[in-house]
Design an enzyme around this catalytic site. Structure first.
Site, PDB file in Angstrom:
ATOM      1  N   GLU A  20       0.819  -1.217   0.000  1.00 27.96           N
ATOM      2  CA  GLU A  20       0.000   0.000   0.000  1.00 27.96           C
ATOM      3  C   GLU A  20       0.853   1.267   0.000  1.00 27.96           C
ATOM      4  O   GLU A  20       0.375   2.342   0.369  1.00 27.96           O
ATOM      5  CB  GLU A  20      -0.934  -0.005   1.212  1.00 27.96           C
ATOM      6  CG  GLU A  20      -1.920  -1.158   1.213  1.00 27.96           C
ATOM      7  CD  GLU A  20      -2.778  -1.183   2.465  1.00 27.96           C
ATOM      8  OE1 GLU A  20      -3.712  -0.359   2.562  1.00 27.96           O
ATOM      9  OE2 GLU A  20      -2.521  -2.003   3.356  1.00 27.96           O
ATOM     10  N   SER A 152      -6.638  -2.586   1.998  1.00 26.43           N
ATOM     11  CA  SER A 152      -7.043  -1.969   0.731  1.00 26.43           C
ATOM     12  C   SER A 152      -7.544  -2.971  -0.298  1.00 26.43           C
ATOM     13  O   SER A 152      -7.425  -2.756  -1.500  1.00 26.43           O
ATOM     14  CB  SER A 152      -5.886  -1.148   0.130  1.00 26.43           C
ATOM     15  OG  SER A 152      -5.610  -0.040   0.943  1.00 26.43           O
ATOM     16  N   TYR A 222      -9.360   4.012  -4.673  1.00 22.37           N
ATOM     17  CA  TYR A 222      -8.403   5.113  -4.710  1.00 22.37           C
ATOM     18  C   TYR A 222      -8.275   5.845  -6.037  1.00 22.37           C
ATOM     19  O   TYR A 222      -7.800   6.975  -6.057  1.00 22.37           O
ATOM     20  CB  TYR A 222      -7.013   4.577  -4.306  1.00 22.37           C
ATOM     21  CG  TYR A 222      -7.006   3.976  -2.932  1.00 22.37           C
ATOM     22  CD1 TYR A 222      -7.168   4.765  -1.801  1.00 22.37           C
ATOM     23  CD2 TYR A 222      -6.864   2.607  -2.755  1.00 22.37           C
ATOM     24  CE1 TYR A 222      -7.175   4.212  -0.541  1.00 22.37           C
ATOM     25  CE2 TYR A 222      -6.869   2.041  -1.490  1.00 22.37           C
ATOM     26  CZ  TYR A 222      -7.025   2.858  -0.379  1.00 22.37           C
ATOM     27  OH  TYR A 222      -7.047   2.304   0.870  1.00 22.37           O
ATOM     28  N   ARG A 261     -10.967   2.831  11.947  1.00 28.52           N
ATOM     29  CA  ARG A 261     -12.147   2.778  11.075  1.00 28.52           C
ATOM     30  C   ARG A 261     -12.538   1.315  10.899  1.00 28.52           C
ATOM     31  O   ARG A 261     -11.703   0.479  10.554  1.00 28.52           O
ATOM     32  CB  ARG A 261     -11.833   3.390   9.716  1.00 28.52           C
ATOM     33  CG  ARG A 261     -13.086   3.795   8.916  1.00 28.52           C
ATOM     34  CD  ARG A 261     -12.770   4.023   7.446  1.00 28.52           C
ATOM     35  NE  ARG A 261     -12.649   2.757   6.746  1.00 28.52           N
ATOM     36  CZ  ARG A 261     -11.608   2.411   5.988  1.00 28.52           C
ATOM     37  NH1 ARG A 261     -10.601   3.245   5.822  1.00 28.52           N
ATOM     38  NH2 ARG A 261     -11.581   1.242   5.376  1.00 28.52           N
ATOM     39  N   ASP A 263     -14.937  -1.601   9.106  1.00 30.30           N
ATOM     40  CA  ASP A 263     -15.753  -1.938   7.947  1.00 30.30           C
ATOM     41  C   ASP A 263     -16.815  -2.953   8.363  1.00 30.30           C
ATOM     42  O   ASP A 263     -16.524  -3.897   9.105  1.00 30.30           O
ATOM     43  CB  ASP A 263     -14.884  -2.504   6.830  1.00 30.30           C
ATOM     44  CG  ASP A 263     -13.859  -1.495   6.337  1.00 30.30           C
ATOM     45  OD1 ASP A 263     -14.114  -0.285   6.472  1.00 30.30           O
ATOM     46  OD2 ASP A 263     -12.806  -1.916   5.828  1.00 30.30           O
ATOM     47  N   GLU A 277     -13.474  -5.844   9.431  1.00 29.67           N
ATOM     48  CA  GLU A 277     -12.098  -5.613   9.855  1.00 29.67           C
ATOM     49  C   GLU A 277     -11.962  -4.249  10.502  1.00 29.67           C
ATOM     50  O   GLU A 277     -12.817  -3.370  10.357  1.00 29.67           O
ATOM     51  CB  GLU A 277     -11.131  -5.735   8.683  1.00 29.67           C
ATOM     52  CG  GLU A 277     -11.349  -4.740   7.564  1.00 29.67           C
ATOM     53  CD  GLU A 277     -10.380  -4.961   6.405  1.00 29.67           C
ATOM     54  OE1 GLU A 277      -9.277  -4.391   6.468  1.00 29.67           O
ATOM     55  OE2 GLU A 277     -10.719  -5.696   5.463  1.00 29.67           O
ATOM     56  N   ASN A 279      -9.330  -1.007  10.790  1.00 28.29           N
ATOM     57  CA  ASN A 279      -8.175  -0.300  10.231  1.00 28.29           C
ATOM     58  C   ASN A 279      -7.639   0.647  11.300  1.00 28.29           C
ATOM     59  O   ASN A 279      -8.357   1.547  11.745  1.00 28.29           O
ATOM     60  CB  ASN A 279      -8.595   0.505   9.003  1.00 28.29           C
ATOM     61  CG  ASN A 279      -9.227  -0.373   7.935  1.00 28.29           C
ATOM     62  OD1 ASN A 279      -8.545  -0.983   7.154  1.00 28.29           O
ATOM     63  ND2 ASN A 279     -10.555  -0.442   7.925  1.00 28.29           N
ATOM     64  N   GLY A 283      -6.891   5.378   5.658  1.00 25.35           N
ATOM     65  CA  GLY A 283      -6.481   6.286   4.594  1.00 25.35           C
ATOM     66  C   GLY A 283      -6.880   7.720   4.879  1.00 25.35           C
ATOM     67  O   GLY A 283      -7.915   7.992   5.491  1.00 25.35           O
TER      68      GLY A 283
END
Length: 323
Positions: A20, A152, A222, A261, A263, A277, A279, A283
């Site tokens: 990433e 990602s 992205y 964050r 998901d 998951e 994070n 991002g």
């Protein structure tokens, strides 16, 4: 170490060695510009190009971690910063390591009764043709195959027919020796940021993600504008509150701090949320979802970056003791 804007010298860690890297550079560049606009003495620092010893040698007082994936989000750089005694943003060593490993994350969440999709985990020695071919019967179709320690959506595949499982497994194991297959939850894809520590952790507004054909992959995340993001989410108030409650519980179960964050999939049949998951270094690009959610809560990108920097700390604030 308390953050004082007048005396702080901040390294924005970006780039790094993971798959990433390019996204990390985009995140870090945005963070750097935002912090400088707030009067912070901040500079870019790429651990792939420089030794972390330079942080101490050059007098950096704080680190803003804008690294994603391995060596940046998995506890590795956090441990190095602990040894250097330089406070950093985001979760500590253990929480970062656990959250980066999706299998370990699922084990923790399941242990405390938080909902997460069913899964099959195969270590390298267990990845026989028979075991891989048996996955669709165990989880049903469609299903998701992915490397447990990448982010990602790298190396991830959706398997809709049993004969696709071999190719999906081969792709995932290019990025991780272990293999994770996960029950596919049909419904709405959501994400929700969390800020703060312990009992003071709070969820920001939920973001609802509408990707073309459900393909919320690396490219769509992205590099295109095809994905539609809804924040406010448009969910009924009770559903939004339940998702927020769940993500804060998930964050605290892993021992996260600073920010994160989560998901989530909201199952269409019964509107039950499932955790996918966590994070711990999300991002911060122009397409990123934490800044979007923060804006909906009245927090600008620049203020968010400064807020995160001010939360920088160490697992052991006293620092390592010489022996």
């Amino acid at each position: 170490m308390t953050f004082h804007i007048q005396t702080a010298k901040v390294a924005v860690l970006m780039g790094g060695l993971s798959a990433e890297r390019d996204v990390s550079i985009m995140s870090g560049s945005g963070v750097l510009k935002a912090l400088q606009s707030k009067g912070v003495n901040a500079t870019a620092f790429d651990p792939a190009e420089r030794s972390l010893d330079d942080l101490k040698r050059e007098g950096y007082t704080h680190a803003f971690i804008a690294l994603h994936g391995r060596y940046g989000e998995d506890g590795a750089v956090q441990g190095a910063l602990e040894l250097l005694g330089i406070p950093y943003t985001g979760s500590g060593v253990m929480a970062s390591a656990m959250a980066m490993d999706k299998v370990m994350t699922k084990r923790v969440w399941s242990a405390v009764g938080l909902s997460t999709p069913g899964y099959v985990w195969l270590s390298p020695e267990d990845q026989t043709a028979d075991n891989i071919n048996a996955i669709p019967a165990k989880l049903g179709l469609p299903l998701i195959v992915k490397p447990p320690r990448e982010g990602s959506s790298i190396g991830m595949s959706k398997v809709t027919q049993a004969n696709e499982i071999k190719v999906a497994a081969e792709l995932a194991t290019k990025y991780d020796p272990d293999l994770l297959a996960e029950e596919f939850i049909t419904g709405e894809e959501l994400t929700c940021p969390i800020l703060g520590n312990g009992p003071n952790a709070r969820a920001l507004p939920v973001v609802r993600i509408a990707a073309p054909d459900g393909a919320y992959d690396y490219n769509n995340k992205y590099f295109t504008d095809d994905v539609k993001y809804h924040c406010p989410s448009g969910l009924p108030e009770a559903e939004e509150r339940e998702v927020q409650r769940l993500v804060v519980a998930a964050y605290r179960a892993l021992g996260c701090r600073g920010w994160g964050r989560t998901d989530i999939m909201l199952r269409a049949t019964d509107r039950k949320p499932f955790l996918l998951e966590m994070n711990t270094s999300p991002g911060m690009t122009s397409h990123s979802l934490v800044p979007m959610s923060a804006r909906a809560a009245g927090i600008s990108y620049e203020d968010l970056c400064l807020m995160l920097l001010e939360s920088a700390t160490l697992d052991h604030p006293g620092g390592p003791k010489a022996v």
